[in-house]
Scaffold this motif. Structure first.
Motif, PDB file in Angstrom:
ATOM      1  N   LEU A 285      34.686  37.386  33.971  1.00  0.00           N
ATOM      2  CA  LEU A 285      35.401  37.129  35.219  1.00  0.00           C
ATOM      3  C   LEU A 285      34.437  36.827  36.359  1.00  0.00           C
ATOM      4  CD1 LEU A 285      38.390  39.520  35.106  1.00  0.00           C
ATOM      5  CD2 LEU A 285      38.150  37.436  34.037  1.00  0.00           C
ATOM      6  N   GLU A 286      33.168  37.176  36.046  1.00  0.00           N
ATOM      7  CA  GLU A 286      32.190  36.870  37.237  1.00  0.00           C
ATOM      8  C   GLU A 286      32.142  35.278  37.177  1.00  0.00           C
ATOM      9  OE1 GLU A 286      30.004  39.071  38.734  1.00  0.00           O
ATOM     10  OE2 GLU A 286      31.505  40.268  38.089  1.00  0.00           O
ATOM     11  N   PRO A 287      31.627  34.726  38.546  1.00  0.00           N
ATOM     12  CA  PRO A 287      31.467  33.460  38.780  1.00  0.00           C
ATOM     13  C   PRO A 287      30.351  32.826  37.793  1.00  0.00           C
ATOM     14  CG  PRO A 287      31.612  34.314  40.763  1.00  0.00           C
ATOM     15  CD  PRO A 287      31.458  35.641  39.763  1.00  0.00           C
TER      16      PRO A 287
ATOM     17  N   GLN B 214      36.736  41.751  43.094  1.00  0.00           N
ATOM     18  CA  GLN B 214      36.250  40.398  42.380  1.00  0.00           C
ATOM     19  C   GLN B 214      36.792  39.282  43.502  1.00  0.00           C
ATOM     20  OE1 GLN B 214      38.171  41.058  38.582  1.00  0.00           O
ATOM     21  NE2 GLN B 214      36.003  41.213  37.621  1.00  0.00           N
TER      22      GLN B 214
ATOM     23  N   GLN C  26      47.594  42.418  33.031  1.00  0.00           N
ATOM     24  CA  GLN C  26      47.301  42.202  34.423  1.00  0.00           C
ATOM     25  C   GLN C  26      47.657  40.924  34.733  1.00  0.00           C
ATOM     26  OE1 GLN C  26      43.268  44.365  34.152  1.00  0.00           O
ATOM     27  NE2 GLN C  26      43.254  43.874  36.385  1.00  0.00           N
ATOM     28  N   ARG C  27      48.884  40.973  35.446  1.00  0.00           N
ATOM     29  CA  ARG C  27      49.356  39.829  35.906  1.00  0.00           C
ATOM     30  C   ARG C  27      48.660  39.053  36.688  1.00  0.00           C
ATOM     31  NH1 ARG C  27      54.494  41.290  38.901  1.00  0.00           N
ATOM     32  NH2 ARG C  27      52.877  43.191  39.433  1.00  0.00           N
ATOM     33  N   GLU C  28      48.307  37.390  36.466  1.00  0.00           N
ATOM     34  CA  GLU C  28      47.590  36.837  37.283  1.00  0.00           C
ATOM     35  C   GLU C  28      46.332  37.037  38.143  1.00  0.00           C
ATOM     36  OE1 GLU C  28      50.291  34.702  40.250  1.00  0.00           O
ATOM     37  OE2 GLU C  28      51.962  35.699  39.188  1.00  0.00           O
ATOM     38  N   ALA C  29      45.580  37.801  37.306  1.00  0.00           N
ATOM     39  CA  ALA C  29      44.451  38.483  37.493  1.00  0.00           C
ATOM     40  C   ALA C  29      43.136  37.511  37.769  1.00  0.00           C
ATOM     41  CB  ALA C  29      43.813  39.670  36.568  1.00  0.00           C
ATOM     42  N   ILE C  30      43.391  36.344  37.105  1.00  0.00           N
ATOM     43  CA  ILE C  30      42.159  35.497  36.925  1.00  0.00           C
ATOM     44  C   ILE C  30      42.775  34.200  37.609  1.00  0.00           C
ATOM     45  CG2 ILE C  30      41.065  34.241  35.334  1.00  0.00           C
ATOM     46  CD1 ILE C  30      41.729  36.220  32.983  1.00  0.00           C
ATOM     47  N   LEU C  31      41.680  33.534  38.214  1.00  0.00           N
ATOM     48  CA  LEU C  31      42.153  31.957  39.098  1.00  0.00           C
ATOM     49  C   LEU C  31      40.877  31.315  38.556  1.00  0.00           C
ATOM     50  CD1 LEU C  31      43.310  30.521  41.285  1.00  0.00           C
ATOM     51  CD2 LEU C  31      41.828  31.566  42.726  1.00  0.00           C
ATOM     52  N   ARG C  32      41.488  30.281  37.734  1.00  0.00           N
ATOM     53  CA  ARG C  32      40.445  29.209  37.227  1.00  0.00           C
ATOM     54  C   ARG C  32      41.131  27.757  37.575  1.00  0.00           C
ATOM     55  NH1 ARG C  32      36.007  32.199  36.065  1.00  0.00           N
ATOM     56  NH2 ARG C  32      36.199  33.332  34.368  1.00  0.00           N
TER      57      ARG C  32
ATOM     58  N   TRP D  24      31.828  51.502  27.746  1.00  0.00           N
ATOM     59  CA  TRP D  24      32.501  52.094  28.512  1.00  0.00           C
ATOM     60  C   TRP D  24      33.358  53.274  27.587  1.00  0.00           C
ATOM     61  CZ3 TRP D  24      37.326  50.180  31.903  1.00  0.00           C
ATOM     62  CH2 TRP D  24      37.741  51.479  32.520  1.00  0.00           C
TER      63      TRP D  24
ATOM     64  N   GLU E  89      52.583  47.331  34.254  1.00  0.00           N
ATOM     65  CA  GLU E  89      52.205  46.239  33.545  1.00  0.00           C
ATOM     66  C   GLU E  89      51.739  46.473  32.172  1.00  0.00           C
ATOM     67  OE1 GLU E  89      50.594  43.302  36.738  1.00  0.00           O
ATOM     68  OE2 GLU E  89      49.063  44.780  36.227  1.00  0.00           O
TER      69      GLU E  89
ATOM     70  N   ARG F 108      45.767  40.647  44.167  1.00  0.00           N
ATOM     71  CA  ARG F 108      46.386  41.695  43.437  1.00  0.00           C
ATOM     72  C   ARG F 108      45.574  42.935  43.721  1.00  0.00           C
ATOM     73  NH1 ARG F 108      48.030  41.821  38.122  1.00  0.00           N
ATOM     74  NH2 ARG F 108      47.222  44.137  38.165  1.00  0.00           N
TER      75      ARG F 108
ATOM     76  N   HIS G   7      38.511  35.881  42.434  1.00  0.00           N
ATOM     77  CA  HIS G   7      39.997  36.153  41.852  1.00  0.00           C
ATOM     78  C   HIS G   7      40.758  36.630  42.787  1.00  0.00           C
ATOM     79  CE1 HIS G   7      38.326  34.673  37.927  1.00  0.00           C
ATOM     80  NE2 HIS G   7      37.385  35.497  38.082  1.00  0.00           N
TER      81      HIS G   7
ATOM     82  N   LEU H 160      48.911  51.099  33.060  1.00  0.00           N
ATOM     83  CA  LEU H 160      48.382  50.071  33.971  1.00  0.00           C
ATOM     84  C   LEU H 160      49.382  49.488  35.051  1.00  0.00           C
ATOM     85  CD1 LEU H 160      45.532  48.387  34.304  1.00  0.00           C
ATOM     86  CD2 LEU H 160      47.167  46.355  33.128  1.00  0.00           C
TER      87      LEU H 160
ATOM     88  N   HIS I 254      45.210  43.055  27.553  1.00  0.00           N
ATOM     89  CA  HIS I 254      44.464  44.189  27.112  1.00  0.00           C
ATOM     90  C   HIS I 254      45.138  44.569  25.819  1.00  0.00           C
ATOM     91  CE1 HIS I 254      42.530  44.802  31.217  1.00  0.00           C
ATOM     92  NE2 HIS I 254      43.612  44.575  31.637  1.00  0.00           N
TER      93      HIS I 254
ATOM     94  N   ARG J 117      46.280  30.351  37.918  1.00  0.00           N
ATOM     95  CA  ARG J 117      46.085  31.687  37.798  1.00  0.00           C
ATOM     96  C   ARG J 117      46.812  32.181  36.286  1.00  0.00           C
ATOM     97  NH1 ARG J 117      44.235  35.516  41.020  1.00  0.00           N
ATOM     98  NH2 ARG J 117      43.922  34.455  43.084  1.00  0.00           N
TER      99      ARG J 117
END
Lengths: 194, 185
Positions: free
Chosen positions: A42-44, B89, A167-173, A96, B155, B131, B92, B173, A182, A177
């Motif tokens: 998810l990093e740029p 982040q 995780q709803r809409e956690a990513i913006l590309r 982890w 979620e 979020r 995002h 979550l 998971h 969204r």
């Protein structure tokens, strides 16, 4: 199964250690492909020089040694042709790991688009699951997948992973969204399939 | 412009010297129930000195991806816990939140919910995030109710993700989007 089993040898690929001399050049090329980076992180997106990759690999290996909750493998070709044999095609890792709860997370990537769709990822995942359940003795294995990574979703589903959280809409590309998914598989579910 | 970012109905968010939080954490952490509600690490007991050192180091390297606050009651000005937005982040607009009330007599009385509402306001109106996410253990029903009151939705569930006393529980979550939160207030 016997204790003399081979955990790292597959038919198409094998899991191996990092080669600090040769691998950085190959991985640096992968990091110039934004699609690859966006599937993994998810990093740029940011290309890395071979020198930057080398530093990163050294840091990874140090963390494996010191933190005891990470395992890192390179994915290399298994072939009778000496040119092709041991060629670096990807990476795989457990990270982890929560030993007290028996939970680990895994991730894998095949770097060059020309190496995708050939079954390397499938064989890797099957070996990783065996490693996670029979070597690390985990209770559950999880992975996080971007909603737009349908190839990964298909691969993990095929091995019995179930979507556990979203995780709803956690990513913006590119102005849109997407959810971060998971997935997980429990030991008994994996055993029932093997 | 609503400038009351740090003052709620029952609590306010503050910054404390590392010595003050070091003393508080070393006391709170000796309460195993508190720690098991807070974290899934195997618990070790650390000295006030060690915890204070960590906090000092953290404050020195304060990067732009986490915001830590202490929680004090409005009426007695008593230090009762902490709350933090972390792992932001920025590209995002996504982040995590953690909260802990070390002083047991303040559990179940709305202090945590008030602090959570404050930090969500901070996340959405000061940091302009999109979020906020958290994990909560299946056995912590009081916390789940509090988070729902503050606007969080469940979620998903990491099935049997934590083992306590020989029994396995889900890890849940929860997340709140800016739009959920705006609809709430």
């Amino acid at each position: 199964m016997t204790i003399s089993t081979q955990l790292f040898e597959g038919k198409l690929i094998r899991l191996g250690p990092i080669d600090h001399d040769k691998d950085p050049d190959v991985i640096s090329k992968w990091t110039h492909d934004p699609e690859y980076l966006r599937m993994l992180s998810l990093e740029p997106a940011r290309p890395l020089s071979p020198a930057q990759v080398k530093k990163k690999l050294e840091k990874i290996e140090k963390a494996v040694e010191e933190e005891k909750n990470t395992f890192y493998f390179t994915i290399r070709r298994q072939s009778v042709e000496s040119e092709e044999n041991d060629r670096l095609v990807g990476f795989a890792r457990f990270y982890w790991i929560e030993w007290n709860h028996g939970v680990g997370r895994l991730q894998l990537g095949i770097g060059d688009p020309r190496d995708r769709g050939l079954g390397y990822g499938t064989e890797t995942l099957s070996m990783l699951l065996r490693y996670g359940f029979e070597e690390l003795n985990l209770f559950a294995v999880r992975a996080s997948i971007q909603e737009y990574n349908s190839i990964a979703m298909k691969l993990f589903t095929q091995f019995g992973f179930i979507e556990e959280a979203r995780q709803r809409e956690a990513i913006l590309r590119d102005g849109r969204r997407w959810d971060l998914l998971h997935v997980g598989i429990l030991r008994n579910e994996w055993e029932a399939r093997t | 412009m609503n400038a009351a970012l740090f003052t709620g109905k029952q609590v306010r968010l503050t910054a404390e010297n590392p010595q003050v939080m070091g003393e508080a954490f070393s006391r709170w952490d000796r309460d195993s129930e508190f720690f098991r509600l807070l974290d899934n690490d195997p618990q070790a007991l650390y000295s006030r000195k060690k915890i204070t050192d960590w906090l000092e180091k953290d404050i020195e390297k304060t990067e732009n991806d986490s915001f830590f606050f202490s929680i004090r009651t409005l009426d007695q000005d008593q230090l009762i816990g902490f709350i933090a937005i972390w792992d932001i982040q920025w590209s995002h607009g996504s982040s995590w939140v953690s909260i802990g009330l070390g002083e047991r007599e303040f559990w179940g009385k709305g202090f945590g919910t008030d602090a959570m509402r404050l930090i969500l306001n901070y996340a959405f109106n000061e940091l302009n995030l999109y979020r906020v996410t958290l994990f909560v253990f299946g056995y912590n029903e009081r916390a789940i109710r509090s988070y729902q009151k503050a606007g969080f939705q469940i979620e998903g569930r990491f099935r049997q993700g934590i083992q306590r006393g020989g029994k396995r529980w889900d890890v849940i979550l929860m997340g709140v989007l800016r739009s959920d939160w705006e609809a709430e207030i």
